[in-house]
Design a protein around this motif. Structure first.
Motif, PDB file in Angstrom:
ATOM      1  N   LEU A  29      38.358  34.227  34.875  1.00  0.00           N
ATOM      2  CA  LEU A  29      39.269  33.610  33.897  1.00  0.00           C
ATOM      3  C   LEU A  29      38.889  33.941  32.568  1.00  0.00           C
ATOM      4  O   LEU A  29      37.704  33.882  32.215  1.00  0.00           O
ATOM      5  CB  LEU A  29      39.447  32.244  34.243  1.00  0.00           C
ATOM      6  N   TYR A  30      39.728  33.922  31.583  1.00  0.00           N
ATOM      7  CA  TYR A  30      39.499  34.229  30.288  1.00  0.00           C
ATOM      8  C   TYR A  30      38.829  32.900  29.855  1.00  0.00           C
ATOM      9  O   TYR A  30      39.376  31.675  30.173  1.00  0.00           O
ATOM     10  CB  TYR A  30      40.793  34.502  29.544  1.00  0.00           C
ATOM     11  N   ASP A  75      42.566  36.051  36.122  1.00  0.00           N
ATOM     12  CA  ASP A  75      43.094  36.952  35.136  1.00  0.00           C
ATOM     13  C   ASP A  75      42.481  38.372  35.361  1.00  0.00           C
ATOM     14  O   ASP A  75      42.988  39.365  34.724  1.00  0.00           O
ATOM     15  CB  ASP A  75      42.619  36.366  33.563  1.00  0.00           C
TER      16      ASP A  75
END
Length: 622
Positions: free
Chosen positions: A226-227, A488
């Motif tokens: 994930l970002y 993501d």
């Protein structure tokens, strides 16, 4: 004055002099707690101890004194606490450090005299009695630390499938891709043979970039897919969906990571540590932080790296390449699915290791100041760059040890091996070292990523851009495990969307978005700059020569002007630091008739790191 009133006054003054400065600093930098895996209760106990223990100790000393001596002792304590408060207020003044300490001590003594003589002064202190409670409440409920104190137990997500193969994930720290490359943009097989051998038998994603500027966000991005989000800490409570919780239900985990804490104790009990050890580390590191907040810059020096175990890092006793014996013994085929995860603080600063793993302690050239902005003299910055490359040689040796062990036990062939780094580092005079800025994106963004699939023997180079948030989906795909949450990133083992832009996120949320082609052009230019200074495809001994005259290394010197304006020589084991002032293009250090070090002169200054080979002389050339 009764002991009760004396205790109240010590509580108030201690809160202003000791507790509040630390609450203010640590409340804005809760990584201090996240780096050691502190729970919410740990933070609450820390805060209560910081408010209550110092005045309790002072009051206990007063209580055991003869009754006649108590007022004198109490006024000494008042003077000391006020002096500490004044010193913090004036520490940034331009005066010498010793003078500021004298002024603060005088102010403390004067305040104690007023306190002793005038009842109104004592009444003011009494009226400030609510302050400690207010400071405590603001820290626990209205600072970054409140995310730890107020967070509940998050719900973790585990995969339903059992992994098909064992996994070894190795994360190096502060390692830019360019540092590993030669003039043909291959892994430098002479200088870093272990990395080159790994590339020759794995898939090298040669355009991999990080999404976070620092460890506290880059490592969670690797482990979650994930970002980064602004305000998140590198702890399990902020990242409950990660590689460890994904596999923890069906996999034996061997995790070594002192900088982030994403593995919950339930599945990583070995990471919990003893309460006594954690408390000792917390007290020591809090003391270091306070001294650096208290003392004038000329006396404080630089805070050691990281938010965890400052004294350990400063002393150099903890080898960042050390592999714990238990982990070393476990690196062999296991009867059940197994994950090994190691985060090495290599080649991360402070740079004090030679490629052999031998440490040295010669003083460094002037480094970075506030906001990690480098010294303005490029020659000084280049020596730190030189130290980085030497320490990268040690990271190469550590990787070689692990791969040799994996091969010897038969685990290498059957395992999924992933080797990467969290982020890079930049060496540009007057620019930021590691925090992202428009001037250093190309140095921070690109990191190495090697993925060796089970039974893979032939190397492959992938030039399609990838990101470190792709690592978790790639591991899951190789294991045949479905990730039960949105990520993501994308698996690198199959088709994936083409990335036209590179997104880099600062620790506080600001985003840099730059076209991939533009960033790649900047990286290529940065590599040419590095090669001009340090060369490539040469033994690590050649790293003792920097700049345009590096070809003189090992040669007999013909001509040159003796350099006499030298700083005090600093020796440490097999190394010597030679610095000073000179005119010309470069200085050369000559021992036994041959050049053993070359260093450029910038603005009349140089800093040369050389092997300690007995008597030497220094000359300038050009």
């Amino acid at each position: 004055m009764s002991l009760r009133v004396a205790g109240l006054h010590l509580l108030v003054l201690s809160a202003f002099a000791l507790a509040q400065p630390l609450f203010d600093l640590l409340g804005k930098n809760a990584e201090f707690f996240g780096a050691r895996g502190s729970t919410g209760w740990d933070v609450v106990l820390f805060a209560l101890a910081l408010v209550l223990v110092p005045p309790a100790v002072l009051l206990a000393i007063e209580a055991v004194m003869p009754r006649r001596a108590r007022p004198v002792v109490h006024h000494v304590f008042v003077a000391a606490l006020v002096g500490l408060l004044v010193l913090q207020a004036i520490r940034s003044f331009g005066a010498p450090g010793w003078l500021l300490i004298v002024l603060a001590a005088a102010a403390g003594a004067a305040a104690a005299a007023v306190y002793a003589r005038f009842g109104a002064a004592r009444m003011v202190v009494t009226a400030l009695a609510p302050a400690p409670v207010l400071f405590l409440a603001l820290f626990l409920f209205n600072s970054d630390a409140s995310k730890l104190t107020l967070s509940g137990t998050p719900a973790a997500h585990a995969a339903n499938e059992r992994p098909r193969v064992p996994v070894v994930l190795i994360v190096f720290d502060e390692l830019p891709l360019n540092s590993l490359l030669d003039a043909k943009e291959r892994i430098d097989a002479v200088r870093f043979p272990a990395f080159a051998r790994l590339a020759a038998g794995s898939t090298w994603f040669a355009r991999d970039t990080t999404v976070g500027e620092g460890t506290t966000h880059a490592v969670p991005a690797i482990l979650t897919g994930l970002y980064p989000r602004a305000g998140d800490f590198p702890v399990y409570s902020d990242h409950p969906r990660n590689l460890f919780t994904l596999l923890g239900g069906s996999t034996r985990l061997h995790v070594v990571d002192g900088e982030t804490h994403l593995c919950p104790v339930k599945v990583c009990p070995d990471l919990a540590g003893s309460f006594g050890g954690q408390a000792k580390s917390l007290v020591e590191d809090t003391g270091v932080v306070y001294l650096h907040e208290l003392l004038p810059p000329s006396l404080a020096g630089g805070i050691p790296n990281g938010w965890d175990n400052f004294l350990r890092d400063a002393s150099g006793h903890d080898d960042p390449g050390r592999i714990p014996p238990a982990l070393w013994r476990s690196l062999q085929p296991q009867p059940r699915p197994t994950l090994w995860y190691v985060h090495f603080m290599l080649p991360h600063s402070p740079w004090r290791y030679l490629p052999s793993g031998r440490s040295y302690a010669v003083r460094a050239a002037p480094g970075w100041g506030p906001d990690e902005v480098w010294n303005g003299n490029q020659a000084a910055v280049d020596q730190n760059w030189q130290r980085h490359l030497l320490q990268l040689g040690y990271a190469n040796a550590v990787l070689a040890r692990i791969v040799t062990r994996l091969r010897a036990t038969g685990l290498y062939d059957r395992a999924l091996l992933v080797v990467t780094a969290d982020h890079g580092v930049s060496f540009r005079a007057g620019q930021k070292r590691r925090p992202l800025s428009p001037a250093n994106l190309q140095d921070i963004a690109y990191v190495p990523l090697f993925v060796k699939l089970p039974h893979q023997t032939r190397g492959r180079v992938v030039l399609q851009p990838s990101r470190n948030i792709d690592i978790l989906p790639t591991i899951a795909a190789a294991l045949g495990v479905r990730i039960p949450w949105h990520v993501d990133g994308h698996s690198l083992l199959g088709s994936r969307p083409a990335e036209q832009d590179v997104v880099l996120i600062k620790d506080h949320g600001r985003r840099f978005t730059i076209p991939q082609a533009r960033l790649e052009a900047l990286r290529e230019r940065a590599l040419r700059r590095q090669l001009a200074l340090f060369g490539s495809d040469e033994p690590v001994s050649k790293l003792f020569a920097i700049g345009p005259d590096r070809g003189l290394l090992g040669q007999k010197l013909h001509g040159g002007r003796p350099v006499t304006d030298l700083d005090p020589i600093d020796r440490s084991g097999s190394l010597v630091q030679v610095s000073g002032r000179a005119r010309g293009r470069s200085v050369v250090v000559v021992a036994n008739g041959r050049v053993i070090a070359v260093d450029p002169i910038v603005d009349g200054r140089f800093w040369a790191l050389a092997p300690a080979e007995g008597h030497f002389r220094v000359f300038s050339t050009g």
